[in-house]
Design a protein around this motif. Structure first.
Motif, PDB file in Angstrom:
ATOM      1  N   SER A  34      14.294  -9.834  -5.507  1.00 39.36           N
ATOM      2  CA  SER A  34      12.873  -9.504  -4.131  1.00 39.36           C
ATOM      3  C   SER A  34      11.456 -10.778  -4.105  1.00 39.36           C
ATOM      4  O   SER A  34      11.533 -11.248  -5.157  1.00 39.36           O
ATOM      5  CB  SER A  34      12.385  -8.317  -4.823  1.00 39.36           C
ATOM      6  OG  SER A  34      13.398  -7.536  -4.609  1.00 39.36           O
ATOM      7  N   GLY A  35      11.846 -11.006  -2.229  1.00 42.24           N
ATOM      8  CA  GLY A  35      10.747 -11.962  -1.972  1.00 42.24           C
ATOM      9  C   GLY A  35      11.367 -13.361  -2.607  1.00 42.24           C
ATOM     10  O   GLY A  35      10.798 -14.566  -2.253  1.00 42.24           O
ATOM     11  N   ALA A  76      -4.041   1.591  -5.671  1.00 47.41           N
ATOM     12  CA  ALA A  76      -3.280   1.781  -3.914  1.00 47.41           C
ATOM     13  C   ALA A  76      -3.507   0.076  -3.683  1.00 47.41           C
ATOM     14  O   ALA A  76      -2.638   0.565  -3.119  1.00 47.41           O
ATOM     15  CB  ALA A  76      -4.250   2.644  -3.418  1.00 47.41           C
ATOM     16  N   THR A  77      -4.095  -0.625  -4.167  1.00 48.43           N
ATOM     17  CA  THR A  77      -4.693  -1.897  -2.614  1.00 48.43           C
ATOM     18  C   THR A  77      -3.369  -2.861  -3.779  1.00 48.43           C
ATOM     19  O   THR A  77      -2.673  -3.262  -2.634  1.00 48.43           O
ATOM     20  CB  THR A  77      -6.027  -2.608  -3.275  1.00 48.43           C
ATOM     21  OG1 THR A  77      -6.402  -1.809  -2.390  1.00 48.43           O
ATOM     22  CG2 THR A  77      -5.662  -4.031  -2.616  1.00 48.43           C
ATOM     23  N   VAL A  78      -3.541  -2.684  -5.074  1.00 46.64           N
ATOM     24  CA  VAL A  78      -2.252  -3.768  -5.217  1.00 46.64           C
ATOM     25  C   VAL A  78      -0.639  -3.088  -5.015  1.00 46.64           C
ATOM     26  O   VAL A  78       0.233  -3.674  -5.001  1.00 46.64           O
ATOM     27  CB  VAL A  78      -2.413  -3.360  -6.922  1.00 46.64           C
ATOM     28  CG1 VAL A  78      -0.792  -4.098  -7.642  1.00 46.64           C
ATOM     29  CG2 VAL A  78      -3.631  -4.102  -7.738  1.00 46.64           C
ATOM     30  N   ARG A  79      -0.699  -1.923  -4.971  1.00 51.39           N
ATOM     31  CA  ARG A  79       0.272  -0.848  -4.523  1.00 51.39           C
ATOM     32  C   ARG A  79       1.204  -1.983  -2.874  1.00 51.39           C
ATOM     33  O   ARG A  79       1.856  -1.990  -2.801  1.00 51.39           O
ATOM     34  CB  ARG A  79       1.027   0.378  -5.277  1.00 51.39           C
ATOM     35  CG  ARG A  79       0.794   0.696  -6.377  1.00 51.39           C
ATOM     36  CD  ARG A  79       0.337   2.636  -6.255  1.00 51.39           C
ATOM     37  NE  ARG A  79       0.400   2.706  -7.607  1.00 51.39           N
ATOM     38  CZ  ARG A  79       0.517   4.067  -8.597  1.00 51.39           C
ATOM     39  NH1 ARG A  79       0.143   4.433  -6.987  1.00 51.39           N
ATOM     40  NH2 ARG A  79       0.223   4.160  -9.209  1.00 51.39           N
ATOM     41  N   ALA A  80       0.239  -1.522  -2.286  1.00 49.26           N
ATOM     42  CA  ALA A  80       0.165  -1.701  -0.688  1.00 49.26           C
ATOM     43  C   ALA A  80       0.569  -3.318  -0.528  1.00 49.26           C
ATOM     44  O   ALA A  80       1.231  -3.951   0.039  1.00 49.26           O
ATOM     45  CB  ALA A  80      -0.852  -1.453  -0.058  1.00 49.26           C
ATOM     46  N   LEU A 135       1.996  -5.420  -2.782  1.00 52.63           N
ATOM     47  CA  LEU A 135       3.380  -5.038  -3.886  1.00 52.63           C
ATOM     48  C   LEU A 135       3.919  -5.381  -2.619  1.00 52.63           C
ATOM     49  O   LEU A 135       5.848  -6.395  -2.594  1.00 52.63           O
ATOM     50  CB  LEU A 135       3.135  -4.901  -4.901  1.00 52.63           C
ATOM     51  CG  LEU A 135       2.690  -5.522  -5.899  1.00 52.63           C
ATOM     52  CD1 LEU A 135       2.827  -4.804  -7.552  1.00 52.63           C
ATOM     53  CD2 LEU A 135       3.118  -6.728  -6.373  1.00 52.63           C
ATOM     54  N   LYS A 136       3.837  -4.138  -2.207  1.00 52.21           N
ATOM     55  CA  LYS A 136       5.098  -3.621  -1.132  1.00 52.21           C
ATOM     56  C   LYS A 136       5.875  -4.729   0.070  1.00 52.21           C
ATOM     57  O   LYS A 136       6.394  -4.935   1.064  1.00 52.21           O
ATOM     58  CB  LYS A 136       4.605  -2.392  -0.812  1.00 52.21           C
ATOM     59  CG  LYS A 136       5.493  -1.379   0.388  1.00 52.21           C
ATOM     60  CD  LYS A 136       6.424  -1.314   0.300  1.00 52.21           C
ATOM     61  CE  LYS A 136       7.118  -1.109   1.321  1.00 52.21           C
ATOM     62  NZ  LYS A 136       9.368   0.034   0.986  1.00 52.21           N
ATOM     63  N   GLY A 137       4.480  -4.714   0.323  1.00 52.47           N
ATOM     64  CA  GLY A 137       4.322  -5.840   1.869  1.00 52.47           C
ATOM     65  C   GLY A 137       4.585  -7.164   1.443  1.00 52.47           C
ATOM     66  O   GLY A 137       5.466  -7.664   2.428  1.00 52.47           O
ATOM     67  N   VAL A 138       4.663  -8.019   0.179  1.00 52.48           N
ATOM     68  CA  VAL A 138       4.956  -9.052  -0.284  1.00 52.48           C
ATOM     69  C   VAL A 138       5.969  -9.432  -0.822  1.00 52.48           C
ATOM     70  O   VAL A 138       6.769 -10.358  -0.849  1.00 52.48           O
ATOM     71  CB  VAL A 138       3.240 -10.048  -1.014  1.00 52.48           C
ATOM     72  CG1 VAL A 138       3.965 -11.239  -1.039  1.00 52.48           C
ATOM     73  CG2 VAL A 138       2.142 -10.130  -0.259  1.00 52.48           C
TER      74      VAL A 138
END
Length: 227
Positions: A226-227, A198-202, A204-207
């Motif tokens: 992307s990014g 969950a931490t990693v997914r959030a 990756l979504k934010g960055v």
């Protein structure tokens, strides 16, 4: 915490659940309880199936656990009928088991990742977890389970520190096979089986603006650049 899905119960429960439940309740009423009767749910086949369903992680904090403990989502002190109910059994770490204790409030439940979508109630901000604003279930779960205890913050921080160099490699490469391989490796870090997904997914979504699971309809080059 991520959404989990219950697989089929092991054969031992299919065949023995009713018998074991009656045996437990009879012993409870007669005050003749033994460890054998009390801990039927610790059967090796049950634990193996629970490991499968939780990806060998604590269902609450997502720590990768070795031995772990089998927890009753509804405590048997208050729900003796659920002593070996398959839907009531889960693998947890000792710390989360201690924090959860015998919490039971049917009208004010904690997040059950086999029933609820945790991301609807909790936000993962770097190594911290916060409740969605105004979400009582998220707040209860966050506080009762102490999901921001210091050891978890440290572990989530180290998890992200391991991820950053991979993202930097991906960004440094031009479009092509290597970039795609690196992109897929980053995606794998957010898979259900990985600790603190969950931490990693959030992150990756934010960055990077990446969703999980990835949109299969999106062109590979759009995701890769992307990014």
């Amino acid at each position: 915490m991520i959404r989990l899905h219950k697989g089929p119960p092991p054969d031992i429960l299919v065949n023995k659940a009713a018998e074991w439940t009656k045996e437990y309740k009879d012993a409870l009423a007669a005050k003749t309880m033994t460890d054998t009767i009390r801990y039927r749910y610790r059967h090796a086949d049950i634990k193996l199936a629970l490991r499968r369903d939780s990806h060998n992680k604590c269902i609450y904090c997502e720590s990768d656990i070795g031995f772990g403990q089998i927890d009753h989502i509804h405590p048997v002190t208050k729900c003796p009928d659920e002593i070996v109910l398959w839907e009531n059994l889960a693998l947890v770490c000792p710390e989360c088991n201690t924090h959860k204790s015998d919490y039971h409030a049917p009208t004010e439940p904690l997040i059950n990742p086999f029933v609820h979508e945790p991301s609807a109630h909790l936000l993962f901000l770097g190594s911290m977890v916060v409740a969605v604003l105004g979400d009582a279930m998220g707040l209860r779960t966050l506080k009762q389970m102490n999901l921001n205890r210091w050891d978890l913050i440290q572990k989530r921080t180290k998890r992200l520190e391991r991820l950053v160099p991979l993202i930097e490699q991906w960004r440094a490469h031009p479009d092509g096979a290597t970039k795609t391989i690196l992109r897929n490796a980053i995606r794998d870090e957010a898979s259900d089986a990985m600790d603190y997904a969950a931490t990693v997914r959030a992150y990756l979504k934010g960055v990077l603006g990446w969703d999980h699971p990835p949109d299969a309809s999106a062109p590979d080059t759009a995701v890769a650049t992307s990014g």
